[in-house]
Design a protein around this motif. Structure first.
Motif, mmCIF file in Angstrom:
data_model
loop_
_atom_site.group_PDB
_atom_site.id
_atom_site.type_symbol
_atom_site.label_atom_id
_atom_site.label_comp_id
_atom_site.label_asym_id
_atom_site.label_seq_id
_atom_site.Cartn_x
_atom_site.Cartn_y
_atom_site.Cartn_z
ATOM 1 N N ALA A 110 0.840 -1.207 0.000
ATOM 2 C CA ALA A 110 0.000 0.000 0.000
ATOM 3 C C ALA A 110 0.872 1.253 0.000
ATOM 4 O O ALA A 110 0.564 2.251 -0.651
ATOM 5 N N ARG A 111 1.974 1.163 0.728
ATOM 6 C CA ARG A 111 2.906 2.302 0.774
ATOM 7 C C ARG A 111 3.546 2.519 -0.602
ATOM 8 O O ARG A 111 3.632 3.634 -1.106
ATOM 9 N N GLU A 112 3.979 1.410 -1.212
ATOM 10 C CA GLU A 112 4.668 1.522 -2.506
ATOM 11 C C GLU A 112 3.727 2.010 -3.605
ATOM 12 O O GLU A 112 4.100 2.837 -4.434
ATOM 13 N N PHE A 113 2.479 1.497 -3.606
ATOM 14 C CA PHE A 113 1.573 1.795 -4.727
ATOM 15 C C PHE A 113 0.507 2.844 -4.371
ATOM 16 O O PHE A 113 -0.409 3.063 -5.162
ATOM 17 N N ASP A 114 0.603 3.433 -3.175
ATOM 18 C CA ASP A 114 -0.338 4.477 -2.751
ATOM 19 C C ASP A 114 -1.796 3.970 -2.755
ATOM 20 O O ASP A 114 -2.663 4.496 -3.453
ATOM 21 N N LEU A 115 -2.048 2.945 -1.942
ATOM 22 C CA LEU A 115 -3.375 2.329 -1.886
ATOM 23 C C LEU A 115 -4.065 2.651 -0.565
ATOM 24 O O LEU A 115 -3.407 2.929 0.436
ATOM 25 N N ARG A 116 -5.386 2.548 -0.559
ATOM 26 C CA ARG A 116 -6.157 2.585 0.700
ATOM 27 C C ARG A 116 -6.407 1.136 1.118
ATOM 28 O O ARG A 116 -6.716 0.287 0.274
ATOM 29 N N VAL A 117 -6.282 0.864 2.433
ATOM 30 C CA VAL A 117 -6.427 -0.522 2.916
ATOM 31 C C VAL A 117 -7.442 -0.599 4.046
ATOM 32 O O VAL A 117 -7.415 0.226 4.966
ATOM 33 N N PHE A 118 -8.307 -1.624 3.967
ATOM 34 C CA PHE A 118 -9.130 -2.000 5.115
ATOM 35 C C PHE A 118 -8.521 -3.264 5.715
ATOM 36 O O PHE A 118 -8.402 -4.288 5.030
ATOM 37 N N ALA A 119 -8.123 -3.199 6.995
ATOM 38 C CA ALA A 119 -7.513 -4.350 7.671
ATOM 39 C C ALA A 119 -8.268 -4.580 8.978
ATOM 40 O O ALA A 119 -8.086 -3.825 9.939
ATOM 41 N N PRO A 120 -9.142 -5.604 9.015
ATOM 42 C CA PRO A 120 -9.996 -5.754 10.189
ATOM 43 C C PRO A 120 -9.255 -6.179 11.441
ATOM 44 O O PRO A 120 -8.329 -6.975 11.396
ATOM 45 N N SER A 121 -9.719 -5.633 12.574
ATOM 46 C CA SER A 121 -9.273 -6.084 13.875
ATOM 47 C C SER A 121 -10.416 -6.885 14.499
ATOM 48 O O SER A 121 -11.327 -7.341 13.775
ATOM 49 N N SER A 122 -10.400 -7.064 15.799
ATOM 50 C CA SER A 122 -11.359 -7.968 16.444
ATOM 51 C C SER A 122 -11.551 -7.573 17.901
ATOM 52 O O SER A 122 -10.653 -6.963 18.514
ATOM 53 N N ILE A 123 -12.685 -7.995 18.475
ATOM 54 C CA ILE A 123 -12.877 -7.837 19.929
ATOM 55 C C ILE A 123 -11.836 -8.640 20.704
ATOM 56 O O ILE A 123 -11.684 -8.452 21.906
ATOM 57 N N ALA A 124 -11.108 -9.533 20.004
ATOM 58 C CA ALA A 124 -10.052 -10.321 20.653
ATOM 59 C C ALA A 124 -8.861 -9.465 21.069
ATOM 60 O O ALA A 124 -7.971 -9.950 21.769
ATOM 61 N N VAL A 125 -8.826 -8.170 20.659
ATOM 62 C CA VAL A 125 -7.736 -7.298 21.145
ATOM 63 C C VAL A 125 -7.869 -7.065 22.643
ATOM 64 O O VAL A 125 -6.895 -6.733 23.314
ATOM 65 N N PHE A 126 -9.094 -7.222 23.175
ATOM 66 C CA PHE A 126 -9.299 -6.984 24.607
ATOM 67 C C PHE A 126 -8.924 -8.232 25.398
ATOM 68 O O PHE A 126 -9.186 -9.361 24.957
ATOM 69 N N GLY A 127 -8.355 -8.003 26.573
ATOM 70 C CA GLY A 127 -8.068 -9.103 27.488
ATOM 71 C C GLY A 127 -8.786 -8.866 28.806
ATOM 72 O O GLY A 127 -9.603 -7.933 28.907
ATOM 73 N N PRO A 128 -8.491 -9.675 29.806
ATOM 74 C CA PRO A 128 -9.207 -9.574 31.088
ATOM 75 C C PRO A 128 -9.055 -8.223 31.783
ATOM 76 O O PRO A 128 -9.869 -7.898 32.646
ATOM 77 N N ASP A 129 -8.027 -7.414 31.429
ATOM 78 C CA ASP A 129 -7.864 -6.102 32.072
ATOM 79 C C ASP A 129 -8.885 -5.078 31.609
ATOM 80 O O ASP A 129 -9.087 -4.054 32.266
ATOM 81 N N ALA A 130 -9.501 -5.326 30.457
ATOM 82 C CA ALA A 130 -10.458 -4.347 29.916
ATOM 83 C C ALA A 130 -11.793 -4.481 30.652
ATOM 84 O O ALA A 130 -12.171 -5.590 31.043
ATOM 85 N N PRO A 131 -12.530 -3.373 30.831
ATOM 86 C CA PRO A 131 -13.864 -3.473 31.435
ATOM 87 C C PRO A 131 -14.761 -4.383 30.604
ATOM 88 O O PRO A 131 -14.573 -4.498 29.400
ATOM 89 N N LYS A 132 -15.747 -5.006 31.231
ATOM 90 C CA LYS A 132 -16.617 -5.956 30.513
ATOM 91 C C LYS A 132 -17.441 -5.268 29.429
ATOM 92 O O LYS A 132 -17.828 -5.884 28.450
ATOM 93 N N LYS A 133 -17.765 -3.964 29.625
ATOM 94 C CA LYS A 133 -18.249 -3.166 28.486
ATOM 95 C C LYS A 133 -17.039 -2.390 27.977
ATOM 96 O O LYS A 133 -16.639 -1.383 28.570
ATOM 97 N N ALA A 134 -16.437 -2.870 26.905
ATOM 98 C CA ALA A 134 -15.113 -2.378 26.522
ATOM 99 C C ALA A 134 -15.181 -1.038 25.819
ATOM 100 O O ALA A 134 -15.823 -0.907 24.776
ATOM 101 N N PRO A 135 -14.519 -0.006 26.385
ATOM 102 C CA PRO A 135 -14.448 1.283 25.696
ATOM 103 C C PRO A 135 -13.397 1.249 24.588
ATOM 104 O O PRO A 135 -12.587 0.317 24.522
#
Ligand code: NAD
Ligand code: AKB
Length: 319
Positions: A110-135
């Motif tokens: 994307a850097r080389e060819f000047d592209l826009r990218v959609f790269a999905p993340s997940s609720i799996a980024v949260f671990g037990p330290d995050a509040p149960k309603k994750a901000p």
């Protein structure tokens, strides 16, 4: 609508759960010749292959990524190729390689060819330290390998944006419920598998999460609408959440889902036999605070549990 008159869209990992729906929606919006589906595997007869252009792509192959971008004049990439949570815990090295190195290869291109990218993340980024309603902004500290790779990719995306100006965007998807594609390798898969089992002759399901496990979930139509809205949003409207926006759909337990299915299929029986995936689910939040998405690009979910159950049963009966 994102302008792509001067180039085409590439979808990696297109034969998976999200790609199956996303490619169809993008082709409806932009025209089938504008959307190139790709995946590491072949699946003869898959709609992404028979309804438009399809090419093989292993996202670890940097030369092939560049060749495809040149050959098809690609301007936007929806990068869906990944290893999900349950499979990732079984093979953490593979999960790290595909999720992080594969994503880095896409960002480099994307850097080389000047592209826009959609790269999905997940609720799996949260671990037990995050509040149960994750901000949106909270300690993450995921305990699954998969979650760690998703945090790495959000950070990598921010670095490429801030250092090199690459327009990378992402959503922390909750568990997604859809009928067009089978699911495998995830922890939230039960919420799709259960419908296939409910409609089988036996009408019985053994759930690998406990009856009371509450997780954030979303119907695929909402997820696709969110994805396309985020990619359409003016770049200046996006905040520091740009590579991993929280979005909320709904939140339910297996028991609540069974209760709703039983309204349509009263003979359906669900038994509970939690396995290792219970541990991954326990480390994730119950629900999501999506204030940033609502404020930055107008996110609003449409599907509630009753509507999802009706849609799933009606469409699976027809298909
Ligand atoms: P999926 O497992 O259904 O599909 C992933 C696809 O990637 C598969 O078709 C697979 O063949 C392909 N793939 C694997 N290795 C590859 C490689 N080296 N090169 C090219 N393709 C490769 O996954 P999905 O559910 O469609 O998820 C897509 C993205 O969304 C992933 O990043 C996932 O982490 C994220 N996500 C999904 C959900 C969900 O509930 N489906 C929730 C949160 C985040
Ligand atoms: C999984 O269960 O691994 C995915 C996810 C929530 O990222 N559905």
């Amino acid at each position: 609508m994102v302008e792509c008159d001067d180039g085409r869209i590439l979808v990696t990992g297109a034969l998976g759960q999200i790609g199956t729906d996303l490619v169809q929606s993008l082709r409806e919006i932009y025209g089938s010749e504008m959307v190139i589906a790709s995946d590491i595997r072949e699946k003869p007869g898959h709609p992404c292959i028979i309804n438009g252009q399809y090419t093989n792509l292993d996202v670890l192959d940097k030369d092939r990524i560049s060749k495809i971008i040149r050959d098809f004049n690609i301007k936007i990439i929806y990068h869906l190729a990944a290893i999900l949570s349950a499979r990732g815990e079984e093979n953490p090295d593979l999960c790290e390689l595909i999720n992080v190195e594969g994503t880095r290869n896409i960002f480099d291109a994307a850097r080389e060819f000047d592209l826009r990218v959609f790269a999905p993340s997940s609720i799996a980024v949260f671990g037990p330290d995050a509040p149960k309603k994750a901000p949106q902004l909270t300690p993450l500290n995921p305990t699954t390998k998969y979650g760690m790779t998703k945090v790495d990719c959000e950070i990598l995306g921010m670095i490429y944006f801030e250092k090199y100006g690459v327009d990378i965007r992402g959503i922390r998807y909750p568990g997604l419920i859809s009928w067009k594609s089978p699911v495998s390798g995830g922890t939230t898969d039960y919420a799709v598998d259960i419908f296939h089992a409910a409609l089988s002759d036996e009408s019985k399901y053994e759930c690998f999460l406990s009856a009371e496990t509450r997780l954030p979930m979303m119907y695929m139509d909402d997820a696709i609408r969110a994805t396309i809205s985020l990619m359409d949003a003016p770049i200046n409207s996006l905040s520091s959440a740009r590579c991993g926006y929280n979005i909320s759909g709904l939140s339910f337990t297996p028991k609540e889902l069974v209760f709703e299915i039983n309204k349509k299929l009263p003979d359906f029986i669900c038994e509970y036999n939690p396995d290792i995936r219970q541990k991954y689910a326990n480390s994730w939040p119950d629900s999501i605070d999506d204030e940033f998405s609502r404020n930055d690009w107008g996110w609003k979910p449409e599907f509630d549990l009753e509507t999802i159950v009706n849609e799933m049963i009606t469409n699976l009966k027809k298909s």
